[in-house]
Design an enzyme around this catalytic site. Structure first.
Site, PDB file in Angstrom:
ATOM      1  N   LEU A 164       0.820  -1.217   0.000  1.00  0.00           N
ATOM      2  CA  LEU A 164       0.000   0.000   0.000  1.00  0.00           C
ATOM      3  C   LEU A 164       0.851   1.263   0.000  1.00  0.00           C
ATOM      4  O   LEU A 164       0.493   2.264  -0.618  1.00  0.00           O
ATOM      5  CB  LEU A 164      -0.917  -0.008   1.227  1.00  0.00           C
ATOM      6  N   ASP A 178      14.698   1.839   9.512  1.00  0.00           N
ATOM      7  CA  ASP A 178      14.367   0.512  10.054  1.00  0.00           C
ATOM      8  C   ASP A 178      13.666   0.701  11.394  1.00  0.00           C
ATOM      9  O   ASP A 178      14.275   1.149  12.365  1.00  0.00           O
ATOM     10  CB  ASP A 178      15.639  -0.328  10.229  1.00  0.00           C
ATOM     11  N   ASN A 195       3.031   4.241   7.308  1.00  0.00           N
ATOM     12  CA  ASN A 195       2.360   3.066   6.732  1.00  0.00           C
ATOM     13  C   ASN A 195       3.034   1.752   7.123  1.00  0.00           C
ATOM     14  O   ASN A 195       2.374   0.718   7.222  1.00  0.00           O
ATOM     15  CB  ASN A 195       2.374   3.255   5.199  1.00  0.00           C
ATOM     16  N   SER A 238      -3.909   2.513  10.202  1.00  0.00           N
ATOM     17  CA  SER A 238      -4.403   1.517  11.147  1.00  0.00           C
ATOM     18  C   SER A 238      -5.176   0.451  10.371  1.00  0.00           C
ATOM     19  O   SER A 238      -4.827   0.158   9.220  1.00  0.00           O
ATOM     20  CB  SER A 238      -5.262   2.195  12.221  1.00  0.00           C
ATOM     21  N   TYR A 279      -1.629  -8.659  15.991  1.00  0.00           N
ATOM     22  CA  TYR A 279      -1.713  -7.614  14.954  1.00  0.00           C
ATOM     23  C   TYR A 279      -2.946  -6.715  15.189  1.00  0.00           C
ATOM     24  O   TYR A 279      -2.799  -5.478  15.231  1.00  0.00           O
ATOM     25  CB  TYR A 279      -1.712  -8.259  13.566  1.00  0.00           C
ATOM     26  N   LYS A 299      -3.019  -2.580  16.108  1.00  0.00           N
ATOM     27  CA  LYS A 299      -3.802  -1.587  15.359  1.00  0.00           C
ATOM     28  C   LYS A 299      -4.785  -0.864  16.291  1.00  0.00           C
ATOM     29  O   LYS A 299      -5.072   0.315  16.113  1.00  0.00           O
ATOM     30  CB  LYS A 299      -4.526  -2.277  14.193  1.00  0.00           C
TER      31      LYS A 299
END
Ligand SMILES: NC(=O)c1ccc[n+]([C@@H]2O[C@H](COP(=O)([O-])OP(=O)(O)OC[C@H]3O[C@@H](n4cnc5c(N)ncnc54)[C@H](OP(=O)(O)O)[C@@H]3O)[C@@H](O)[C@H]2O)c1
Length: 317
Positions: free
Chosen positions: A33, A83, A109, A162, A195, A199
């Site tokens: 993305l 990084d 992102n 997010s 994960y 978020k």
């Protein structure tokens, strides 16, 4: 139902708003993305687009690809090393970026999704990359964003990517005396929820700090691109990996279509400040009911207090 409706029936608008004269940083822009958002922003006339990548060879390949499709002057795009597993790398990046004449957009992102528990810099890796490092970079860049606002009379955007999956958990670890310590405990870690947890932490922190930026000239927003094809699931194994693959096969947007909401966040007006964007529009109704609950508000404060302590140890202010 909202998720299915959005995936099947909604296509976010093709970005058309000009970025002429703007300097835009996109983290994790070598692939997925981030790369497609950088391609749109380049096409839309940004003066400088910085692809912030941990692998600069992959970043140069992305630059070559974007230049070949947009036909811009190659000097428009720069590849910088970043990084998020290394706080030194983040500090070096922020120092270098702070010397730029202006920064109009910091599009955060880069992220990981992994089912493997691993400590990086003393914290579980998903928490390190998606939360601690993401907000470390944000806070280090805020003075430059504020300066850009004053100097050029513009409203720079700080955008946190997010996800819809923030609503998959109500963060049971919030009940621990220290949530970050609890997330770093391998014996209790629920990696199938990690994960989504990361978020959710992003959403909680954005909602907590946005009011503190009122009047600063900086717009802070966050967004959900929808389920999209990308490399994100490369480190999710077992049942979780199979479910992710199946969902993507049946439902996912193309990477380009997914990136449109990132571009919308980078171009959004003041009404997006502190808000969550979905399908390229501000969409408070897409924020989870937990986040909006009293418990969610208290959890936002707790998480921000704890995150500040973590960040203070990395970069005392
Ligand atoms: N795809 C979806 O369905 C979806 C849905 C909702 C939200 N999102 C969000 O969209 C964003 C982009 O994800 P994506 O789907 O495009 O995934 P992706 O294709 O895996 O891209 C992730 C990017 O983050 C970079 N990254 C990972 N760890 C890093 C580190 N330590 N330092 C610097 N960069 C690092 C990756 O670099 P390398 O290539 O070097 O690993 C890559 O450029 C993420 O925030 C994700 O949570 C995605």
């Amino acid at each position: 139902m909202g998720f299915l409706y959005s995936q099947f029936f909604v296509t976010p608008a093709y970005p058309t708003r000009s970025f002429a004269g703007e300097t835009v940083i996109v983290t994790g822009a070598n692939v997925g993305l981030g790369k497609e958002a950088a391609r749109h922003i380049t096409r839309l006339g940004a003066s400088k687009v910085i692809l912030a990548c941990r692998n600069t060879t992959a970043g140069e390949e992305a630059k070559h690809d974007i230049v070949s499709t947009t036909k811009v002057n190659p000097a428009t795009i720069e590849v910088w090393q970043l990084d998020l597993n290394s706080y030194d790398s983040i500090k070096d990046f922020a120092n270098r970026a702070s010397a730029l004449p202006r920064i109009d957009v910091l599009l955060e992102n880069a992220a990981i999704a992994t089912s493997n528990f691993q400590l990086v810099n003393g914290h579980e890796s998903t928490v390190t990359v998606n939360v601690i490092s993401t907000f470390l970079l944000a806070l280090l860049m805020l003075p430059k964003l504020k300066e850009t606002s004053k100097q050029y009379n513009v409203q720079p955007r700080l955008v946190i990517v997010s996800s819809e999956v923030h609503s998959y958990t109500d963060l049971p670890e919030r009940k621990a005396p220290n949530t970050f310590d609890e997330l770093d405990n391998q014996s209790t870690a629920n990696m199938s929820q990690r994960y989504p947890t990361s978020k959710l932490l992003e959403v909680l922190v954005v909602r907590e700090i946005a009011p503190k930026l009122n009047g600063s000239g900086v717009i802070l927003n966050m967004l959900n691109p929808g389920l999209c094809h990308s490399s994100l699931s490369r480190n999710t194994a077992g049942l979780q990996g199979i479910v992710f693959w199946l969902m993507k096969t049946l439902l996912a947007r193309s990477t380009e279509v997914g990136s449109r909401t990132l571009v919308a966040g980078a171009a959004a007006d003041e009404d997006s400040h502190g808000e969550y964007m979905h399908d390229a529009m501000v969409a408070d109704e897409a924020v989870s009911s937990f986040v909006k609950s009293e418990d969610g508000k208290k959890t936002s404060q707790k998480i921000w207090t704890e995150l500040k302590e973590v960040l203070e140890k990395i970069e005392p202010v």
